[in-house]
Design a protein around this motif. Structure first.
Motif, mmCIF file in Angstrom:
data_model
loop_
_atom_site.group_PDB
_atom_site.id
_atom_site.type_symbol
_atom_site.label_atom_id
_atom_site.label_comp_id
_atom_site.label_asym_id
_atom_site.label_seq_id
_atom_site.Cartn_x
_atom_site.Cartn_y
_atom_site.Cartn_z
ATOM 1 N N MET A 94 0.894 -1.161 0.000
ATOM 2 C CA MET A 94 0.000 0.000 0.000
ATOM 3 C C MET A 94 0.926 1.201 0.000
ATOM 4 O O MET A 94 1.657 1.422 0.959
ATOM 5 N N ARG A 95 0.937 1.918 -1.136
ATOM 6 C CA ARG A 95 1.854 3.046 -1.188
ATOM 7 C C ARG A 95 1.234 4.228 -1.917
ATOM 8 O O ARG A 95 0.404 4.054 -2.816
ATOM 9 N N ARG A 96 1.671 5.394 -1.517
ATOM 10 C CA ARG A 96 1.259 6.637 -2.167
ATOM 11 C C ARG A 96 2.338 6.972 -3.188
ATOM 12 O O ARG A 96 3.527 6.908 -2.900
ATOM 13 N N ARG A 97 1.876 7.318 -4.395
ATOM 14 C CA ARG A 97 2.823 7.621 -5.478
ATOM 15 C C ARG A 97 2.138 8.505 -6.502
ATOM 16 O O ARG A 97 0.926 8.728 -6.443
ATOM 17 N N GLU A 98 2.937 8.972 -7.459
ATOM 18 C CA GLU A 98 2.378 9.765 -8.549
ATOM 19 C C GLU A 98 1.580 8.846 -9.471
ATOM 20 O O GLU A 98 2.007 7.733 -9.776
ATOM 21 N N ALA A 99 0.426 9.328 -9.903
ATOM 22 C CA ALA A 99 -0.434 8.547 -10.798
ATOM 23 C C ALA A 99 0.234 8.368 -12.156
ATOM 24 O O ALA A 99 0.873 9.289 -12.673
#
Length: 157
Positions: free
Chosen positions: A12-17
């Motif tokens: 589960m990670r936040r990243r640029e789309a």
């Protein structure tokens, strides 16, 4: 079905789309998204891989959930995000090497793939998902009605 549901969070990670995600989720270039990879289990056996992408405002809520046991859809509804409408595209694909590793099967085993774009009550995209199911573990039921004609046929891609 008499099975005990479960799950295993792979990432589960936040990243640029990615460009395709910005298009599907109606986001500006460079927007942040949350990407979830989760293996779903039935009685301890892996049967499905969920790869979901959520816009930042929804993903931050998903990231705070107990993802091993929580239903994302039910928990988001409790938090005020309703999955009101979804478009499903279902086709057959061969398991990739990663799919096979996560599901403990041979590469190229036949799988059902469901690609889903879900929107909220206002029509704003809240989820883009690419889910892969072992064919012998699930069945889909589709109901058509003359009152609502939502059936369409598209070429494979």
């Amino acid at each position: 079905m008499g099975e005990v549901p479960g799950g295993r969070v792979i990432a589960m990670r936040r990243r640029e789309a990615k460009p395709a995600e910005t298009e599907r989720l109606a986001l500006p270039p460079g927007a942040q998204v949350y990407h979830l990879t989760r293996v779903r289990l039935l009685s301890g056996h892996p049967v499905m891989i969920e790869r979901g992408v959520y816009p930042d405002r929804v993903g931050v809520l998903v990231a705070g959930m107990e993802l091993v046991t929580d239903s994302i859809t039910e928990r988001l509804e409790e938090l005020g995000v309703v999955f009101a409408d979804a478009e499903h595209v279902i086709d057959a694909v061969a398991a990739t090497a990663e799919d096979a590793r996560l599901l403990e099967v041979r590469p190229r085993v036949p799988m059902l793939r469901e690609r889903r774009l879900t929107t909220d009550l206002a029509g704003a995209p809240v989820e883009w998902s690419d889910d892969r199911y072992l064919g012998g573990a699930v069945a889909f039921s589709v109901r058509n009605s003359v009152a609502v004609n939502a059936l369409s046929r598209t070429p494979t891609s």
